[in-house]
Motif scaffolding. Structure first.
Motif, PDB file in Angstrom:
ATOM      1  N   ASP A  81       0.838  -1.202   0.000  1.00  0.00           N
ATOM      2  CA  ASP A  81       0.000   0.000   0.000  1.00  0.00           C
ATOM      3  C   ASP A  81       0.872   1.250   0.000  1.00  0.00           C
ATOM      4  O   ASP A  81       0.514   2.266  -0.591  1.00  0.00           O
ATOM      5  CB  ASP A  81      -0.908   0.007   1.239  1.00  0.00           C
ATOM      6  CG  ASP A  81      -1.829  -1.189   1.252  1.00  0.00           C
ATOM      7  OD1 ASP A  81      -2.627  -1.302   0.300  1.00  0.00           O
ATOM      8  OD2 ASP A  81      -1.743  -2.020   2.175  1.00  0.00           O
ATOM      9  N   GLU A  82       1.996   1.155   0.706  1.00  0.00           N
ATOM     10  CA  GLU A  82       2.956   2.259   0.707  1.00  0.00           C
ATOM     11  C   GLU A  82       4.371   1.698   0.760  1.00  0.00           C
ATOM     12  O   GLU A  82       4.624   0.703   1.446  1.00  0.00           O
ATOM     13  CB  GLU A  82       2.778   3.174   1.944  1.00  0.00           C
ATOM     14  CG  GLU A  82       1.439   3.869   2.062  1.00  0.00           C
ATOM     15  CD  GLU A  82       1.264   5.083   1.155  1.00  0.00           C
ATOM     16  OE1 GLU A  82       2.160   5.385   0.329  1.00  0.00           O
ATOM     17  OE2 GLU A  82       0.201   5.714   1.269  1.00  0.00           O
ATOM     18  N   ILE A  83       5.265   2.359   0.034  1.00  0.00           N
ATOM     19  CA  ILE A  83       6.699   2.093   0.179  1.00  0.00           C
ATOM     20  C   ILE A  83       7.274   3.350   0.821  1.00  0.00           C
ATOM     21  O   ILE A  83       7.294   4.426   0.221  1.00  0.00           O
ATOM     22  CB  ILE A  83       7.361   1.769  -1.175  1.00  0.00           C
ATOM     23  CG1 ILE A  83       6.730   0.496  -1.760  1.00  0.00           C
ATOM     24  CG2 ILE A  83       8.876   1.618  -1.000  1.00  0.00           C
ATOM     25  CD1 ILE A  83       7.326   0.044  -3.085  1.00  0.00           C
ATOM     26  N   ILE A  84       7.672   3.196   2.067  1.00  0.00           N
ATOM     27  CA  ILE A  84       8.034   4.352   2.891  1.00  0.00           C
ATOM     28  C   ILE A  84       9.543   4.451   3.026  1.00  0.00           C
ATOM     29  O   ILE A  84      10.209   3.453   3.335  1.00  0.00           O
ATOM     30  CB  ILE A  84       7.400   4.206   4.296  1.00  0.00           C
ATOM     31  CG1 ILE A  84       5.872   4.135   4.179  1.00  0.00           C
ATOM     32  CG2 ILE A  84       7.827   5.354   5.205  1.00  0.00           C
ATOM     33  CD1 ILE A  84       5.175   3.694   5.472  1.00  0.00           C
ATOM     34  N   TYR A  85      10.072   5.641   2.802  1.00  0.00           N
ATOM     35  CA  TYR A  85      11.498   5.878   3.025  1.00  0.00           C
ATOM     36  C   TYR A  85      11.650   6.767   4.254  1.00  0.00           C
ATOM     37  O   TYR A  85      11.067   7.852   4.308  1.00  0.00           O
ATOM     38  CB  TYR A  85      12.125   6.534   1.780  1.00  0.00           C
ATOM     39  CG  TYR A  85      13.549   6.984   1.971  1.00  0.00           C
ATOM     40  CD1 TYR A  85      14.491   6.149   2.583  1.00  0.00           C
ATOM     41  CD2 TYR A  85      13.969   8.236   1.530  1.00  0.00           C
ATOM     42  CE1 TYR A  85      15.804   6.561   2.757  1.00  0.00           C
ATOM     43  CE2 TYR A  85      15.282   8.657   1.698  1.00  0.00           C
ATOM     44  CZ  TYR A  85      16.197   7.812   2.320  1.00  0.00           C
ATOM     45  OH  TYR A  85      17.490   8.227   2.502  1.00  0.00           O
ATOM     46  N   MET A  86      12.413   6.277   5.234  1.00  0.00           N
ATOM     47  CA  MET A  86      12.647   7.032   6.457  1.00  0.00           C
ATOM     48  C   MET A  86      13.791   8.018   6.216  1.00  0.00           C
ATOM     49  O   MET A  86      14.919   7.608   5.930  1.00  0.00           O
ATOM     50  CB  MET A  86      13.028   6.082   7.601  1.00  0.00           C
ATOM     51  CG  MET A  86      12.017   4.995   7.921  1.00  0.00           C
ATOM     52  SD  MET A  86      10.354   5.582   8.254  1.00  0.00           S
ATOM     53  CE  MET A  86      10.673   6.725   9.574  1.00  0.00           C
ATOM     54  N   THR A  87      13.499   9.308   6.338  1.00  0.00           N
ATOM     55  CA  THR A  87      14.515  10.314   6.018  1.00  0.00           C
ATOM     56  C   THR A  87      14.219  11.631   6.736  1.00  0.00           C
ATOM     57  O   THR A  87      13.051  12.019   6.850  1.00  0.00           O
ATOM     58  CB  THR A  87      14.578  10.554   4.488  1.00  0.00           C
ATOM     59  OG1 THR A  87      15.499  11.607   4.204  1.00  0.00           O
ATOM     60  CG2 THR A  87      13.219  10.922   3.915  1.00  0.00           C
ATOM     61  N   PRO A  88      15.269  12.302   7.235  1.00  0.00           N
ATOM     62  CA  PRO A  88      15.023  13.564   7.951  1.00  0.00           C
ATOM     63  C   PRO A  88      14.378  14.649   7.077  1.00  0.00           C
ATOM     64  O   PRO A  88      13.809  15.596   7.611  1.00  0.00           O
ATOM     65  CB  PRO A  88      16.411  13.996   8.438  1.00  0.00           C
ATOM     66  CG  PRO A  88      17.394  13.075   7.823  1.00  0.00           C
ATOM     67  CD  PRO A  88      16.668  11.894   7.283  1.00  0.00           C
ATOM     68  N   ASP A  89      14.450  14.507   5.732  1.00  0.00           N
ATOM     69  CA  ASP A  89      13.788  15.513   4.894  1.00  0.00           C
ATOM     70  C   ASP A  89      12.395  15.055   4.433  1.00  0.00           C
ATOM     71  O   ASP A  89      11.810  15.634   3.518  1.00  0.00           O
ATOM     72  CB  ASP A  89      14.672  15.963   3.717  1.00  0.00           C
ATOM     73  CG  ASP A  89      15.032  14.818   2.781  1.00  0.00           C
ATOM     74  OD1 ASP A  89      14.541  13.683   2.985  1.00  0.00           O
ATOM     75  OD2 ASP A  89      15.814  15.059   1.836  1.00  0.00           O
ATOM     76  N   GLY A  90      11.858  14.025   5.099  1.00  0.00           N
ATOM     77  CA  GLY A  90      10.500  13.568   4.794  1.00  0.00           C
ATOM     78  C   GLY A  90       9.437  14.422   5.477  1.00  0.00           C
ATOM     79  O   GLY A  90       9.747  15.387   6.178  1.00  0.00           O
ATOM     80  N   GLU A  91       8.203  14.000   5.270  1.00  0.00           N
ATOM     81  CA  GLU A  91       7.050  14.672   5.890  1.00  0.00           C
ATOM     82  C   GLU A  91       7.037  14.327   7.386  1.00  0.00           C
ATOM     83  O   GLU A  91       7.273  13.179   7.757  1.00  0.00           O
ATOM     84  CB  GLU A  91       5.823  14.099   5.173  1.00  0.00           C
ATOM     85  CG  GLU A  91       4.460  14.426   5.688  1.00  0.00           C
ATOM     86  CD  GLU A  91       3.420  13.486   5.026  1.00  0.00           C
ATOM     87  OE1 GLU A  91       2.427  13.133   5.681  1.00  0.00           O
ATOM     88  OE2 GLU A  91       3.636  13.089   3.849  1.00  0.00           O
ATOM     89  N   ARG A  92       6.771  15.311   8.222  1.00  0.00           N
ATOM     90  CA  ARG A  92       6.847  15.099   9.666  1.00  0.00           C
ATOM     91  C   ARG A  92       5.786  14.105  10.141  1.00  0.00           C
ATOM     92  O   ARG A  92       4.607  14.259   9.832  1.00  0.00           O
ATOM     93  CB  ARG A  92       6.657  16.438  10.381  1.00  0.00           C
ATOM     94  CG  ARG A  92       6.638  16.331  11.891  1.00  0.00           C
ATOM     95  CD  ARG A  92       8.006  16.519  12.480  1.00  0.00           C
ATOM     96  NE  ARG A  92       8.471  17.869  12.242  1.00  0.00           N
ATOM     97  CZ  ARG A  92       8.201  18.896  13.053  1.00  0.00           C
ATOM     98  NH1 ARG A  92       7.503  18.715  14.139  1.00  0.00           N
ATOM     99  NH2 ARG A  92       8.651  20.083  12.778  1.00  0.00           N
ATOM    100  N   PHE A  93       6.226  13.081  10.868  1.00  0.00           N
ATOM    101  CA  PHE A  93       5.322  12.042  11.356  1.00  0.00           C
ATOM    102  C   PHE A  93       4.455  12.568  12.498  1.00  0.00           C
ATOM    103  O   PHE A  93       4.956  13.161  13.445  1.00  0.00           O
ATOM    104  CB  PHE A  93       6.152  10.849  11.846  1.00  0.00           C
ATOM    105  CG  PHE A  93       5.338   9.637  12.199  1.00  0.00           C
ATOM    106  CD1 PHE A  93       4.592   8.974  11.251  1.00  0.00           C
ATOM    107  CD2 PHE A  93       5.332   9.150  13.493  1.00  0.00           C
ATOM    108  CE1 PHE A  93       3.849   7.848  11.562  1.00  0.00           C
ATOM    109  CE2 PHE A  93       4.604   8.022  13.822  1.00  0.00           C
ATOM    110  CZ  PHE A  93       3.857   7.368  12.854  1.00  0.00           C
ATOM    111  N   LYS A  94       3.161  12.374  12.367  1.00  0.00           N
ATOM    112  CA  LYS A  94       2.206  12.831  13.384  1.00  0.00           C
ATOM    113  C   LYS A  94       1.227  11.714  13.715  1.00  0.00           C
ATOM    114  O   LYS A  94       1.138  10.727  12.989  1.00  0.00           O
ATOM    115  CB  LYS A  94       1.370  13.989  12.820  1.00  0.00           C
ATOM    116  CG  LYS A  94       2.131  15.218  12.474  1.00  0.00           C
ATOM    117  CD  LYS A  94       1.108  16.316  12.211  1.00  0.00           C
ATOM    118  CE  LYS A  94       1.724  17.489  11.496  1.00  0.00           C
ATOM    119  NZ  LYS A  94       0.801  18.002  10.486  1.00  0.00           N
ATOM    120  N   GLN A  95       0.420  11.923  14.745  1.00  0.00           N
ATOM    121  CA  GLN A  95      -0.603  10.933  15.104  1.00  0.00           C
ATOM    122  C   GLN A  95      -1.535  10.670  13.916  1.00  0.00           C
ATOM    123  O   GLN A  95      -1.921   9.522  13.668  1.00  0.00           O
ATOM    124  CB  GLN A  95      -1.415  11.404  16.309  1.00  0.00           C
ATOM    125  CG  GLN A  95      -2.377  10.343  16.830  1.00  0.00           C
ATOM    126  CD  GLN A  95      -1.647   9.099  17.317  1.00  0.00           C
ATOM    127  OE1 GLN A  95      -0.672   9.189  18.050  1.00  0.00           O
ATOM    128  NE2 GLN A  95      -2.109   7.925  16.907  1.00  0.00           N
TER     129      GLN A  95
END
Ligand code: 6GU
Length: 224
Positions: A81-95
């Motif tokens: 459903d999603e391929i997620i890349y963890m990166t400091p320039d990504g979208e800020r993770f929220k609840q």
């Protein structure tokens, strides 16, 4: 939900998944998590998965070929459903991100290291880029653990009544109210009278007021 993780340090992901609520989620079969060492797809017998960056500059970049091969190998097993890349320039993770992701079936998480991954992988495979805050970690693994925990505890059947996610901080843009347990008095420090009143309605009102006060004081930015 099933989560696959591509990483060069699978050991970093293990412990947080092996205890407490994440363990319970997996024991119950509600969540399955599988880590995959990127070195399985290394370009040579030395286990190489990174190289110097074009244009010069310090720091290695994770190469296209191992990542593309790893992703395509895993895609043959299941549709993501999603391929997620963890990166400091990504979208800020929220609840709200956790809430949305908790509704998905299959996630693939890519943990970056060094200077990050080749931009072409981000453009051609990655569907979502997540940062857990404005600071730099040595790799995406700890951040992935944070994201998996936040999602995992929302899956139906993982939490019981006692640990219900509904009253968490942030769940309605409010911080959680203060909590107390026995004894009612410790070193002369008393628990607020209202909590001992046995009146659910006044307790509910008090908690709501406390939540609002706390949020105004500490996090006016999240208040509606
Ligand atoms: Cl997702 N990765 C790294 N390396 N650093 C971070 C981050 C992620 N989120 C905040 N800092």
């Amino acid at each position: 939900m099933h989560i696959d993780i591509i990483t060069v340090v699978p050991e970093l992901l293990a412990s947080p998944l092996s205890h407490s609520i994440m363990k319970r989620a997996q024991d119950k079969g509600i969540l399955t998590v599988q880590t995959h060492n990127l070195r399985q797809w290394a370009v040579n017998k030395y286990g190489q998965v990174d190289d110097y960056q074009f244009g010069g500059g310090a720091g290695m970049v994770m190469m296209c070929e191992p990542l593309a091969n790893a992703i395509e190998h895993l895609q043959k097993e299941r549709p993501y459903d999603e391929i997620i890349y963890m990166t400091p320039d990504g979208e800020r993770f929220k609840q709200s991100t956790a809430n949305q992701l908790s509704l998905k079936e299959n996630l693939l998480i890519i943990c970056g290291h060094y200077k990050g991954i080749d931009q072409r992988i981000r453009e051609h495979f990655v569907t979502k880029e997540i940062s857990i805050g404005d600071y730099v970690l040595s790799g995406g693994e700890l951040a992935a653990n944070v994201v998996i925990d936040a999602i995992g505890r929302l899956l139906p059947g993982v939490l019981n009544d006692e640990t219900s996610a509904l009253t968490d901080s942030f769940q309605d843009n409010l911080l959680a109210p203060p909590v107390y347990t026995r004894p009612a008095e410790f070193r002369g420090w008393k628990v607020p009278e209202v909590l001992l009143s046995g009146n659910p309605k006044t307790i509910e009102e008090w908690r709501y007021e406390q939540s609002v006060e706390r949020t105004k004081e500490r996090r006016p930015d999240i208040l509606d």
